[in-house]
Design an enzyme around this catalytic site. Structure first.
Site, PDB file in Angstrom:
ATOM      1  N   ASN A 115       0.829  -1.208   0.000  1.00  0.00           N
ATOM      2  CA  ASN A 115       0.000   0.000   0.000  1.00  0.00           C
ATOM      3  C   ASN A 115       0.855   1.246   0.000  1.00  0.00           C
ATOM      4  O   ASN A 115       1.951   1.272   0.542  1.00  0.00           O
ATOM      5  CB  ASN A 115      -0.966  -0.014   1.198  1.00  0.00           C
ATOM      6  N   ARG A 116       0.310   2.271  -0.671  1.00  0.00           N
ATOM      7  CA  ARG A 116       0.908   3.611  -0.578  1.00  0.00           C
ATOM      8  C   ARG A 116      -0.242   4.604  -0.385  1.00  0.00           C
ATOM      9  O   ARG A 116      -0.466   5.505  -1.193  1.00  0.00           O
ATOM     10  CB  ARG A 116       1.756   3.961  -1.806  1.00  0.00           C
ATOM     11  N   MET A 117      -1.036   4.346   0.661  1.00  0.00           N
ATOM     12  CA  MET A 117      -2.238   5.149   0.887  1.00  0.00           C
ATOM     13  C   MET A 117      -1.874   6.624   1.123  1.00  0.00           C
ATOM     14  O   MET A 117      -2.537   7.517   0.611  1.00  0.00           O
ATOM     15  CB  MET A 117      -3.019   4.623   2.094  1.00  0.00           C
ATOM     16  N   ASN A 176       3.403   8.021  15.095  1.00  0.00           N
ATOM     17  CA  ASN A 176       3.843   7.365  13.863  1.00  0.00           C
ATOM     18  C   ASN A 176       4.874   8.232  13.157  1.00  0.00           C
ATOM     19  O   ASN A 176       4.534   9.245  12.558  1.00  0.00           O
ATOM     20  CB  ASN A 176       2.646   7.113  12.954  1.00  0.00           C
ATOM     21  N   SER A 179       6.342   5.979   7.895  1.00  0.00           N
ATOM     22  CA  SER A 179       5.478   5.461   6.855  1.00  0.00           C
ATOM     23  C   SER A 179       6.260   5.580   5.579  1.00  0.00           C
ATOM     24  O   SER A 179       6.832   6.642   5.305  1.00  0.00           O
ATOM     25  CB  SER A 179       4.196   6.270   6.759  1.00  0.00           C
ATOM     26  N   THR A 182       4.722   8.719   3.185  1.00  0.00           N
ATOM     27  CA  THR A 182       4.705  10.164   3.365  1.00  0.00           C
ATOM     28  C   THR A 182       6.147  10.630   3.180  1.00  0.00           C
ATOM     29  O   THR A 182       7.027  10.203   3.914  1.00  0.00           O
ATOM     30  CB  THR A 182       4.176  10.534   4.765  1.00  0.00           C
ATOM     31  N   LYS A 221       5.736   4.133  17.024  1.00  0.00           N
ATOM     32  CA  LYS A 221       5.669   3.062  16.008  1.00  0.00           C
ATOM     33  C   LYS A 221       6.870   3.168  15.073  1.00  0.00           C
ATOM     34  O   LYS A 221       7.171   4.246  14.562  1.00  0.00           O
ATOM     35  CB  LYS A 221       4.371   3.165  15.205  1.00  0.00           C
ATOM     36  N   ASN A 250       5.931  -1.230  11.424  1.00  0.00           N
ATOM     37  CA  ASN A 250       5.134  -0.764  10.288  1.00  0.00           C
ATOM     38  C   ASN A 250       5.447  -1.658   9.069  1.00  0.00           C
ATOM     39  O   ASN A 250       6.141  -2.660   9.200  1.00  0.00           O
ATOM     40  CB  ASN A 250       5.496   0.705  10.006  1.00  0.00           C
ATOM     41  N   THR A 251       4.978  -1.276   7.909  1.00  0.00           N
ATOM     42  CA  THR A 251       5.242  -2.047   6.686  1.00  0.00           C
ATOM     43  C   THR A 251       6.705  -1.859   6.251  1.00  0.00           C
ATOM     44  O   THR A 251       7.366  -0.917   6.682  1.00  0.00           O
ATOM     45  CB  THR A 251       4.323  -1.562   5.552  1.00  0.00           C
ATOM     46  N   GLY A 274       2.021  -8.255   5.769  1.00  0.00           N
ATOM     47  CA  GLY A 274       1.561  -9.645   5.668  1.00  0.00           C
ATOM     48  C   GLY A 274       2.699 -10.635   5.834  1.00  0.00           C
ATOM     49  O   GLY A 274       3.784 -10.306   6.315  1.00  0.00           O
TER      50      GLY A 274
HETATM   51  C1  FMN Z   1      -3.620  -0.709   3.666  1.00  0.00           C
HETATM   52  C2  FMN Z   1      -2.781  -0.432   4.879  1.00  0.00           C
HETATM   53  C3  FMN Z   1      -2.806   0.829   5.455  1.00  0.00           C
HETATM   54  C4  FMN Z   1      -2.039   1.101   6.570  1.00  0.00           C
HETATM   55  N1  FMN Z   1      -2.101   2.345   7.143  1.00  0.00           N
HETATM   56  C5  FMN Z   1      -1.373   2.606   8.252  1.00  0.00           C
HETATM   57  C6  FMN Z   1      -1.451   3.862   8.886  1.00  0.00           C
HETATM   58  O1  FMN Z   1      -2.201   4.754   8.462  1.00  0.00           O
HETATM   59  N2  FMN Z   1      -0.677   4.076   9.980  1.00  0.00           N
HETATM   60  C7  FMN Z   1       0.148   3.113  10.501  1.00  0.00           C
HETATM   61  O2  FMN Z   1       0.814   3.345  11.509  1.00  0.00           O
HETATM   62  N3  FMN Z   1       0.225   1.897   9.923  1.00  0.00           N
HETATM   63  C8  FMN Z   1      -0.504   1.622   8.831  1.00  0.00           C
HETATM   64  N4  FMN Z   1      -0.429   0.391   8.255  1.00  0.00           N
HETATM   65  C9  FMN Z   1       0.521  -0.619   8.803  1.00  0.00           C
HETATM   66  C10 FMN Z   1      -0.162  -1.590   9.769  1.00  0.00           C
HETATM   67  O3  FMN Z   1      -0.661  -0.927  10.893  1.00  0.00           O
HETATM   68  C11 FMN Z   1       0.856  -2.673  10.231  1.00  0.00           C
HETATM   69  O4  FMN Z   1       1.872  -2.051  10.964  1.00  0.00           O
HETATM   70  C12 FMN Z   1       1.473  -3.427   9.045  1.00  0.00           C
HETATM   71  O5  FMN Z   1       0.511  -3.670   8.046  1.00  0.00           O
HETATM   72  C13 FMN Z   1       2.088  -4.758   9.477  1.00  0.00           C
HETATM   73  O6  FMN Z   1       1.121  -5.633  10.007  1.00  0.00           O
HETATM   74  P1  FMN Z   1       0.426  -6.815   9.147  1.00  0.00           P
HETATM   75  O7  FMN Z   1       1.508  -7.551   8.451  1.00  0.00           O
HETATM   76  O8  FMN Z   1      -0.334  -7.611  10.160  1.00  0.00           O
HETATM   77  O9  FMN Z   1      -0.474  -6.128   8.179  1.00  0.00           O
HETATM   78  C14 FMN Z   1      -1.201   0.087   7.131  1.00  0.00           C
HETATM   79  C15 FMN Z   1      -1.184  -1.181   6.552  1.00  0.00           C
HETATM   80  C16 FMN Z   1      -1.971  -1.460   5.438  1.00  0.00           C
HETATM   81  C17 FMN Z   1      -1.934  -2.839   4.831  1.00  0.00           C
END
Ligand code: FMN
Length: 344
Positions: A115-117, A176, A179, A182, A221, A250-251, A274
């Site tokens: 994602n790159r929301m 946070n 990311s 950003t 985070k 985070n990701t 994931g």
């Molecule tokens: C679509 C999406 C949007 C995310 N948006 C945010 C966010 O706005 N702020 C944040 O701290 N983490 C965000 N994350 C990261 C998740 O909170 C989490 O740290 C990351 O996905 C790893 O966990 P997972 O493997 O269980 O998904 C986002 C993840 C995904 C997939």
């Protein structure tokens, strides 16, 4: 039931499916009697958790990670599905629409998401309104960040605005500073800027607790893409400022652990979450446990998609865990499986 819903949702564009799925769940939660809702999704009747507001995480173990309920519109149904705490956000001071679409991609075989929301959210004022009447027994944390247009030198003001606005309506905060979506946010993870932001929030807390007798936990985070030296710096900031702890991770910007997707570059930039993230996150937790004193809370997140992986996170030193991507792939059954295995 979720496997049928998933089949339909996965035919749609990933971002539309997320919105539709959450809206449908919320509607069902509102119209169905509680017992029937639990039966449909096979949710056990969990006994209420006795938690201490000053000491949330030794008691609360399984939560929803930030990013799914960005605008605090679905926390009630998510709690009803078994999450013991919900992290909303990332919330920024003013609303922002995020990056151009498409910006969310499923990598089905790898059970991953890119994602790159870009912190799309309704802004702190609207989000606060949705939390004013939050039931006390639903634990909601606010993940706070800075607006894209705010230069890094002024970032501290954005964090302070969100912190002040939300202080009375949420149960904990997550700062946070990481990311991949950003621009330049990652440099806020360097020791000096980080120390400035975290110290400012701790000072602000002194003023805010006057009206609010129990201080709210504050966690940081962090990214999974860090050197040992950077992890040590982060740990030092947590110790020096004496905040509650850390949410890791985070990701990732790496595409290393993808097994099936041979051309991830076709999705462009973004954070990977994931299954492929698990080892990286687990490794960071192990290192943090060495660098941090034992009273500091670690929330483990990243690729937890089985009860066994949840257990590994706890063994590595996490006090609580969060899920996101595995909830998209497996639905509420992953929460049930983990809670059953951990007897919580
Ligand atoms: C679509 C999406 C949007 C995310 N948006 C945010 C966010 O706005 N702020 C944040 O701290 N983490 C965000 N994350 C990261 C998740 O909170 C989490 O740290 C990351 O996905 C790893 O966990 P997972 O493997 O269980 O998904 C986002 C993840 C995904 C997939």
């Amino acid at each position: 039931m979720y496997s049928c819903i998933r089949k339909i949702l996965f035919l749609l564009d990933a971002e539309k499916a997320h919105h539709l799925g959450l809206s449908a769940l919320t509607l069902l939660y509102k119209i169905l009697p509680k017992r029937f809702f639990q039966l449909v999704f096979n949710i056990p009747n969990y006994p209420p958790v006795n938690f201490d507001r000053n000491n949330l995480f030794p008691h609360l173990k399984v939560g929803l990670a930030a990013g799914l309920d960005k605008n605090a519109q679905h926390y009630q149904v998510l709690a009803a599905l078994g999450f013991q705490f919900i992290e909303i956000g990332t919330v920024t001071p003013i609303p922002q629409s995020g990056n151009p679409k498409p910006r969310l991609f499923r990598l089905l075989k790898d059970e991953a998401i890119i994602n790159r929301m870009g912190f799309n959210n309704d802004g702190v004022k609207r989000i606060k309104k949705r939390l004013i009447h939050k039931p006390k027994n639903i634990i909601v944390g606010a993940n706070i960040g800075k607006n894209k247009i705010t230069p890094n030198e002024l970032a501290v003001n954005d964090y302070l605005i969100c912190f002040r606005e939300l202080y009375d309506v949420v149960d904990y905060f997550v700062i946070n500073v990481r990311s991949p979506n950003t621009p330049d946010l990652r440099s806020l993870q360097d020791k000096e800027p980080l120390l400035k932001i975290v110290s400012a929030l701790k000072n602000e807390e002194q003023l805010l607790v006057k009206n609010n007798p129990s201080p709210k936990p504050i966690l940081l985070k962090i990214a999974p893409d860090m050197t040992d030296e950077q992890i040590q710096d982060i740990a030092e900031v947590i110790q020096t400022t004496n905040i509650t702890g850390v949410v890791a991770t985070n990701t990732t910007i790496s595409r290393e652990h993808l097994i099936y997707e041979k051309h991830p570059e076709k999705y462009g930039e973004g954070g990977l979450s994931g299954k492929p993230l698990f080892d990286k996150s687990l490794n960071i937790i192990k290192k943090l446990r060495i660098f941090l004193s034992s009273d500091k809370i670690i929330i483990g997140v990243g690729g937890i998609d089985t009860e066994e992986k949840a257990e590994q996170m706890f063994k590595a030193g996490a006090h609580a865990i969060q899920l996101y991507t595995s909830f998209i792939y497996r639905g509420p059954s992953i929460i049930t499986a983990i809670r059953k295995k951990l007897h919580i």
